[in-house]
Design a protein around this motif. Structure first.
Motif, PDB file in Angstrom:
ATOM      1  N   UNK A 202       3.209 -24.105 -37.040  1.00 11.72           N
ATOM      2  CA  UNK A 202       4.122 -25.089 -37.939  1.00 11.72           C
ATOM      3  C   UNK A 202       3.609 -27.113 -37.612  1.00 11.72           C
ATOM      4  N   UNK A 203       3.918 -27.224 -36.578  1.00 17.68           N
ATOM      5  CA  UNK A 203       3.120 -28.577 -36.355  1.00 17.68           C
ATOM      6  C   UNK A 203       2.126 -28.170 -36.011  1.00 17.68           C
ATOM      7  N   UNK A 204       0.684 -28.929 -37.225  1.00 16.68           N
ATOM      8  CA  UNK A 204      -0.716 -28.589 -36.852  1.00 16.68           C
ATOM      9  C   UNK A 204      -1.180 -29.004 -35.977  1.00 16.68           C
ATOM     10  N   UNK A 205      -0.733 -30.065 -35.159  1.00 14.94           N
ATOM     11  CA  UNK A 205      -1.599 -31.298 -33.483  1.00 14.94           C
ATOM     12  C   UNK A 205      -1.719 -29.593 -32.759  1.00 14.94           C
ATOM     13  N   UNK A 206      -1.040 -28.322 -32.765  1.00 14.50           N
ATOM     14  CA  UNK A 206      -1.161 -27.827 -31.840  1.00 14.50           C
ATOM     15  C   UNK A 206      -1.203 -26.540 -31.900  1.00 14.50           C
ATOM     16  N   UNK A 207      -1.817 -25.176 -31.408  1.00 15.56           N
ATOM     17  CA  UNK A 207      -2.257 -23.819 -31.131  1.00 15.56           C
ATOM     18  C   UNK A 207      -1.537 -23.218 -30.358  1.00 15.56           C
ATOM     19  N   UNK A 208      -1.308 -22.109 -30.494  1.00 15.60           N
ATOM     20  CA  UNK A 208      -0.296 -21.128 -29.263  1.00 15.60           C
ATOM     21  C   UNK A 208      -1.254 -19.641 -28.769  1.00 15.60           C
ATOM     22  N   UNK A 209      -1.691 -19.340 -27.731  1.00 13.69           N
ATOM     23  CA  UNK A 209      -1.559 -18.472 -27.426  1.00 13.69           C
ATOM     24  C   UNK A 209      -0.582 -16.992 -26.796  1.00 13.69           C
ATOM     25  N   UNK A 210      -0.477 -16.381 -27.379  1.00 13.58           N
ATOM     26  CA  UNK A 210       0.905 -15.312 -26.822  1.00 13.58           C
ATOM     27  C   UNK A 210       0.331 -13.914 -27.288  1.00 13.58           C
ATOM     28  N   UNK A 211       0.763 -12.892 -25.907  1.00 17.01           N
ATOM     29  CA  UNK A 211       0.316 -11.884 -26.016  1.00 17.01           C
ATOM     30  C   UNK A 211       1.441 -11.075 -27.011  1.00 17.01           C
ATOM     31  N   UNK A 212       2.847 -11.694 -27.431  1.00 15.18           N
ATOM     32  CA  UNK A 212       3.370 -10.779 -28.556  1.00 15.18           C
ATOM     33  C   UNK A 212       4.219 -11.942 -29.045  1.00 15.18           C
ATOM     34  N   UNK A 213       4.078 -12.719 -30.476  1.00 16.59           N
ATOM     35  CA  UNK A 213       3.999 -13.286 -31.165  1.00 16.59           C
ATOM     36  C   UNK A 213       5.654 -13.105 -31.254  1.00 16.59           C
ATOM     37  N   UNK A 214       6.168 -11.809 -31.786  1.00 19.17           N
ATOM     38  CA  UNK A 214       7.623 -11.092 -32.866  1.00 19.17           C
ATOM     39  C   UNK A 214       8.356 -11.170 -31.088  1.00 19.17           C
ATOM     40  N   UNK A 215       8.223 -11.022 -29.824  1.00 16.17           N
ATOM     41  CA  UNK A 215       8.920 -10.382 -28.749  1.00 16.17           C
ATOM     42  C   UNK A 215       8.873 -11.783 -28.220  1.00 16.17           C
ATOM     43  N   UNK A 257      -8.100 -27.016 -26.692  1.00 16.57           N
ATOM     44  CA  UNK A 257      -7.959 -27.373 -25.478  1.00 16.57           C
ATOM     45  C   UNK A 257      -7.238 -28.341 -24.926  1.00 16.57           C
ATOM     46  N   UNK A 258      -5.650 -29.505 -25.508  1.00 14.55           N
ATOM     47  CA  UNK A 258      -4.931 -29.584 -24.698  1.00 14.55           C
ATOM     48  C   UNK A 258      -4.039 -28.532 -25.845  1.00 14.55           C
ATOM     49  N   UNK A 259      -4.002 -27.290 -26.244  1.00 13.49           N
ATOM     50  CA  UNK A 259      -2.644 -26.738 -26.296  1.00 13.49           C
ATOM     51  C   UNK A 259      -3.251 -25.574 -25.040  1.00 13.49           C
ATOM     52  N   UNK A 260      -4.376 -25.659 -24.974  1.00 10.58           N
ATOM     53  CA  UNK A 260      -4.649 -24.252 -23.666  1.00 10.58           C
ATOM     54  C   UNK A 260      -3.606 -25.030 -22.625  1.00 10.58           C
ATOM     55  N   UNK A 261      -4.156 -26.163 -22.025  1.00 12.30           N
ATOM     56  CA  UNK A 261      -4.137 -27.557 -21.153  1.00 12.30           C
ATOM     57  C   UNK A 261      -1.877 -27.446 -20.433  1.00 12.30           C
ATOM     58  N   UNK A 262      -1.952 -27.814 -22.587  1.00 16.92           N
ATOM     59  CA  UNK A 262      -0.788 -27.411 -21.869  1.00 16.92           C
ATOM     60  C   UNK A 262       0.512 -26.398 -21.657  1.00 16.92           C
ATOM     61  N   UNK A 263      -0.059 -25.471 -21.871  1.00 16.36           N
ATOM     62  CA  UNK A 263       0.323 -23.837 -21.099  1.00 16.36           C
ATOM     63  C   UNK A 263       0.298 -24.052 -20.157  1.00 16.36           C
ATOM     64  N   UNK A 267       3.168 -23.418 -16.947  1.00 18.24           N
ATOM     65  CA  UNK A 267       2.906 -22.235 -16.535  1.00 18.24           C
ATOM     66  C   UNK A 267       2.586 -22.978 -15.318  1.00 18.24           C
ATOM     67  N   UNK A 268       2.375 -23.375 -14.486  1.00 18.74           N
ATOM     68  CA  UNK A 268       2.129 -24.096 -13.344  1.00 18.74           C
ATOM     69  C   UNK A 268       3.420 -24.688 -12.433  1.00 18.74           C
ATOM     70  N   UNK A 269       3.852 -25.371 -13.942  1.00 16.63           N
ATOM     71  CA  UNK A 269       5.618 -25.747 -13.142  1.00 16.63           C
ATOM     72  C   UNK A 269       5.502 -27.216 -13.233  1.00 16.63           C
ATOM     73  N   UNK A 270       4.088 -27.577 -13.688  1.00 16.40           N
ATOM     74  CA  UNK A 270       3.765 -29.037 -13.520  1.00 16.40           C
ATOM     75  C   UNK A 270       4.178 -29.859 -14.713  1.00 16.40           C
ATOM     76  N   UNK A 271       4.024 -31.355 -15.530  1.00 17.21           N
ATOM     77  CA  UNK A 271       4.743 -32.410 -16.299  1.00 17.21           C
ATOM     78  C   UNK A 271       3.642 -31.881 -17.292  1.00 17.21           C
ATOM     79  N   UNK A 272       3.764 -31.251 -18.464  1.00 18.57           N
ATOM     80  CA  UNK A 272       3.526 -31.058 -19.740  1.00 18.57           C
ATOM     81  C   UNK A 272       2.079 -32.770 -20.221  1.00 18.57           C
ATOM     82  N   UNK A 273       1.897 -33.278 -19.693  1.00 18.46           N
ATOM     83  CA  UNK A 273       1.432 -34.256 -19.826  1.00 18.46           C
ATOM     84  C   UNK A 273       1.712 -34.755 -21.695  1.00 18.46           C
TER      85      UNK A 273
END
Length: 276
Positions: A202-215, A257-263, A267-273
């Motif tokens: 919804x915030x079109x500055x970002x994309x995301x990749x999920x295994x399941x969006x519904x769950x 690129x930055x959406x993948x980096x944020x993900x 996952x690594x427990x690092x600051x989001x940037x």
């Protein structure tokens, strides 16, 4: 409404998948990436949707990109996209709804030369669309098991890429489903059509990749990293997601690129940037 080929065949009310014969369950909804509705498995058909007052919806979604869906919204609520390319019109993704008026309007726009679909959640009534426009449907071989209505119009490809036309390339990033597909259009500044394999937020500055969006099941970090690296090899300013107006209109490569980096940082427990 004329019977195109399957107006009375069963459609799952939750996901919109069409099946060749009546059955007690919907395998797509039984999978952990989807769900069965609270009232249990429910069925309808294209003819029943028409009788209930559904009708086609057409809206421009970008340069030479027309959105096609229905109103009221049905099942997952995605819209398909008609790309008007130099090689003819190509339908990206599919919807469960189709009637004579929709067919007539699409034919007036030049018809459809080919259909390509991102993943099984959007297979919907793909065979009806294929028959109505005498167009082949291009699906990845790895997801063949999810086809609810086998038909000679379905063409399966394998590997990481498949050249659909001089302008259009199908790419398998290997996230969400094994055979997940995105489509790159090399015209102009370039565009990437992703369904929700790569979901425009919804915030079109970002994309995301999920295994399941519904769950809300996250995708494997290694798979997200590999998908990001693969798609970085293509140039695209725009990213077209699965739902109405979910379109990144500029800076698509950088946003992915930055959406993948944020993900991966989360996952690594690092600051989001920055920019989060």
């Amino acid at each position: 409404m004329a019977d195109i080929t399957g107006s009375t065949l069963p459609l799952c009310r939750t996901c919109g998948t069409q099946y060749a014969t009546p059955r007690p369950d919907c395998p797509v909804c039984l999978d952990e990436r989807q769900y069965v509705g609270h009232d249990g498995q429910q069925w309808t058909s294209r003819a029943e949707l028409r009788a209930d007052g559904h009708h086609g919806r057409f809206e421009e979604q970008g340069p030479d990109v027309l959105g096609i869906g229905c109103t009221p919204e049905f099942a997952i609520g995605q819209r398909a996209l008609l790309l008007r390319t130099a090689s003819g019109n190509v339908l990206w993704d599919c919807v469960p709804y189709l009637d004579d008026e929709v067919i007539r309007e699409v034919r007036e726009l030049g018809g459809i030369t080919a259909i390509a679909i991102s993943h099984p959640h959007f297979y919907s009534a793909m065979v009806d669309w294929a028959h109505a426009f005498d167009a082949p449907v291009h699906l990845h071989e790895a997801d063949r098991r999810w086809v609810g209505r086998p038909d000679p119009a379905l063409h399966f490809w394998s590997g990481r890429t498949h050249q659909l036309t001089d302008e259009l390339t199908l790419v398998n990033p290997g996230v969400h489903f094994p055979g997940s597909t995105v489509m790159h259009w090399n015209a102009g500044q370039g565009a990437l059509f992703t369904g929700d394999v790569v979901n425009v937020c919804p915030d079109r500055r970002w994309v995301t990749i999920m295994y399941s969006y519904a769950n809300h099941i996250p995708e494997r970090p290694d798979a997200v990293r590999a998908a990001g690296e693969l798609l970085a090899g293509y140039r695209f300013d725009r990213i077209y997601g699965a739902w109405w107006d979910r379109v990144v209109t500029a800076g698509g490569n950088e946003i992915l690129a930055r959406s993948v980096d944020r993900y991966l940082r989360f996952e690594q427990g690092l600051p989001a940037g920055s920019g989060s």
